[in-house]
Design an enzyme around this catalytic site. Structure first.
Site, mmCIF file in Angstrom:
data_model
loop_
_atom_site.group_PDB
_atom_site.id
_atom_site.type_symbol
_atom_site.label_atom_id
_atom_site.label_comp_id
_atom_site.label_asym_id
_atom_site.label_seq_id
_atom_site.Cartn_x
_atom_site.Cartn_y
_atom_site.Cartn_z
ATOM 1 C CB CYS A 93 66.754 -9.729 -15.349
ATOM 2 S SG CYS A 93 66.947 -8.008 -15.859
HETATM 3 N N1 NAP Z 1 72.433 -6.485 -15.630
HETATM 4 C C1 NAP Z 1 71.471 -7.392 -15.622
HETATM 5 O O1 NAP Z 1 70.714 -7.548 -14.639
HETATM 6 C C2 NAP Z 1 71.278 -8.287 -16.824
HETATM 7 C C3 NAP Z 1 70.258 -9.238 -16.764
HETATM 8 C C4 NAP Z 1 70.035 -10.087 -17.844
HETATM 9 C C5 NAP Z 1 70.818 -9.953 -18.967
HETATM 10 N N2 NAP Z 1 71.796 -9.014 -19.017
HETATM 11 C C6 NAP Z 1 72.569 -8.880 -20.256
HETATM 12 O O2 NAP Z 1 73.946 -9.113 -20.018
HETATM 13 C C7 NAP Z 1 74.707 -8.332 -20.947
HETATM 14 C C8 NAP Z 1 75.723 -7.524 -20.144
HETATM 15 O O3 NAP Z 1 74.986 -6.645 -19.294
HETATM 16 P P1 NAP Z 1 75.630 -5.950 -18.035
HETATM 17 O O4 NAP Z 1 74.498 -5.490 -17.214
HETATM 18 O O5 NAP Z 1 76.677 -6.798 -17.427
HETATM 19 O O6 NAP Z 1 76.340 -4.677 -18.734
HETATM 20 P P2 NAP Z 1 77.617 -3.879 -18.201
HETATM 21 O O7 NAP Z 1 77.672 -3.938 -16.726
HETATM 22 O O8 NAP Z 1 77.552 -2.538 -18.866
HETATM 23 O O9 NAP Z 1 78.862 -4.687 -18.786
HETATM 24 C C9 NAP Z 1 79.117 -4.737 -20.161
HETATM 25 C C10 NAP Z 1 80.370 -5.545 -20.392
HETATM 26 O O10 NAP Z 1 80.596 -5.674 -21.793
HETATM 27 C C11 NAP Z 1 81.853 -5.113 -22.152
HETATM 28 N N3 NAP Z 1 81.713 -4.449 -23.447
HETATM 29 C C12 NAP Z 1 81.115 -3.251 -23.691
HETATM 30 N N4 NAP Z 1 81.165 -2.977 -25.028
HETATM 31 C C13 NAP Z 1 81.807 -4.014 -25.606
HETATM 32 C C14 NAP Z 1 82.194 -4.324 -26.946
HETATM 33 N N5 NAP Z 1 81.924 -3.505 -27.950
HETATM 34 N N6 NAP Z 1 82.858 -5.485 -27.165
HETATM 35 C C15 NAP Z 1 83.158 -6.322 -26.160
HETATM 36 N N7 NAP Z 1 82.834 -6.082 -24.868
HETATM 37 C C16 NAP Z 1 82.153 -4.948 -24.601
HETATM 38 C C17 NAP Z 1 82.214 -4.161 -21.032
HETATM 39 O O11 NAP Z 1 83.646 -4.055 -20.986
HETATM 40 P P3 NAP Z 1 84.377 -2.721 -20.411
HETATM 41 O O12 NAP Z 1 83.869 -2.497 -19.031
HETATM 42 O O13 NAP Z 1 85.819 -3.107 -20.440
HETATM 43 O O14 NAP Z 1 84.061 -1.625 -21.370
HETATM 44 C C18 NAP Z 1 81.633 -4.911 -19.822
HETATM 45 O O15 NAP Z 1 82.505 -5.918 -19.399
HETATM 46 C C19 NAP Z 1 73.722 -7.449 -21.726
HETATM 47 O O16 NAP Z 1 73.457 -8.010 -22.979
HETATM 48 C C20 NAP Z 1 72.488 -7.494 -20.846
HETATM 49 O O17 NAP Z 1 71.290 -7.325 -21.580
HETATM 50 C C21 NAP Z 1 72.053 -8.192 -17.965
#
Ligand code: NAP
Length: 365
Positions: free
Chosen positions: A150
């Protein structure tokens, strides 16, 4: 045709936002949602705002569960997506919201992430200036897409027009970003507790360590080499994008707003370039874009104006005393910064109208 979709990481912030947008997409059926520690629980327990998807249950994130769909979104912590690459070989379109397929240079991956390196996929920022064209040209018909970081896409969109037109010097970029804590995901972290961030601005990853730095260098290196009718500012790219003469001082500061990025980026003005040429670079790049808007001279955006929207709002100043172009850009990190970019890219890949299910309007106040 209706495309069947699976969304992994559906209990998290990125996965939740992908689902929120897809829920209003007329050409997709959200068939499967998966998670990790929360697998087995109702989606609605973790995404209570997604009422129309209350019938879905979070399944385990396995290759078998994800296979068999037309489109799979991976919204997992970095390092977790690459293991599905082979298993999803038969899936027509896979879009990774994580970092695993963003970087082209192995050395950059090793330095900023570590662990197994995975092949780069088509970068999912359609409006990005790439030489004489736009990144959307590469996304049409793509089968594997890496949605952006982002902060990275915000800074790259801010500066790519000036780099491509040769009006700013990319060897001395400075960017400071006010960012909301949702950018760091939903999992519990002490430094993101309300008691730590409310009423406070908190810098992190200061001094060249943030993982989005190589992604910005890569995007700006791609913007530079094909300048039409103008010599590039520095030497042409010979080696990895990291060595392309693009240097960035990058400082993010967490501020107490759930969503949003306000990036203030600046770079020196190339000698002899007029104010008109500078502004024309951004106007030419974004004048016809639906989701990236250059504001009139003297106006600058607020994050409040883009919340919930797939819009990047940009204000540009020419500071002759400091000899720098300053670009202030506001995005919603979860929409334009992630889920919106991913779905805009999906639309392009599938041959659908690019803006389908995406809105330019924010939620205010
Ligand atoms: N947040 C942002 O603004 C943003 C922006 C750009 C890109 N991203 C990218 O999007 C991705 C997710 O980010 P997020 O912000 O959504 O993180 P998040 O809110 O912490 O969510 C992580 C997700 O992944 C799951 N997960 C965690 N460990 C796992 C594993 N070992 N195997 C399979 N699933 C697993 C979690 O499941 P449980 O809850 O069931 O544990 C949850 O659904 C990251 O790579 C991040 O860099 C995020």
């Amino acid at each position: 045709m209706t495309y069947s979709v699976a969304v992994s990481g559906a209990s998290g912030y990125a996965g939740g936002e992908i689902l929120r947008i897809l829920a209003a997409h007329p050409d997709v059926e959200i068939r499967t949602v998966t998670a990790h520690s929360n697998a087995g629980q109702p989606l609605i327990q973790h995404q209570p705002h997604l009422r129309s998807l209350a019938h879905l249950t979070l399944q385990e994130t396995t290759a078998d569960v994800l296979a068999g769909h037309d489109v799979v979104f991976l919204a997992l912590p970095h390092g977790q997506s690459g293991r599905f690459t082979e298993a999803l070989a038969d899936t027509p379109l896979v879009i990774d919201a994580g970092a695993d397929h963003r970087l082209e240079a192995v050395a950059e991956w090793d330095r900023f992430y570590g662990g197994d390196f995975h092949d780069p996929w088509v970068y999912g920022v359609p409006e990005l200036v790439v030489g004489a064209g736009k990144q959307r040209d590469r996304l049409v018909g793509a089968t594997r897409i890496a949605a952006p970081g982002c902060n990275a896409s915000t800074v790259s969109l801010s500066l790519a027009p000036g780099v491509a037109a040769g009006v700013i010097d990319p060897s001395d970029i400075v960017t400071v970003l006010a960012v909301g804590p949702s950018g760091a995901g939903k999992s519990l972290k002490t430094n993101l507790l309300a008691s730590e961030i409310l009423g406070s601005a908190n810098p992190y990853a200061v001094g060249g360590t943030h993982r989005h730095i190589p992604e910005i260098r890569q995007a700006l290196a791609a913007a530079r080499p094909l300048v039409a009718g103008r010599a590039p500012v520095a030497e042409p790219v010979e080696a990895a994008p990291a060595d392309a003469g693009i240097r960035i001082s990058f400082t993010p500061v967490i501020v107490p707003m759930a969503r949003g990025i306000l990036a203030t980026s600046s770079a020196p003005i190339v000698p002899g370039v007029s104010d008109e040429q500078i502004r024309a670079a951004w106007q030419t790049a974004y004048g016809d874009e639906t989701f990236v808007h250059l504001l009139p001279t003297g106006e600058f955006p607020r994050t409040a104006d883009v919340l919930g929207a797939n819009t990047a709002l940009m204000g540009l100043a020419i500071d002759r005393a400091a000899n720098r172009v300053v670009v202030v850009t506001a995005v919603d990190n979860l929409v334009k910064g992630t889920a919106g970019a991913a779905i805009q890219s999906m639309n392009l890949a599938l041959g659908l109208p690019e803006g389908r299910a995406l809105t330019v309007n924010g939620v205010a106040p």
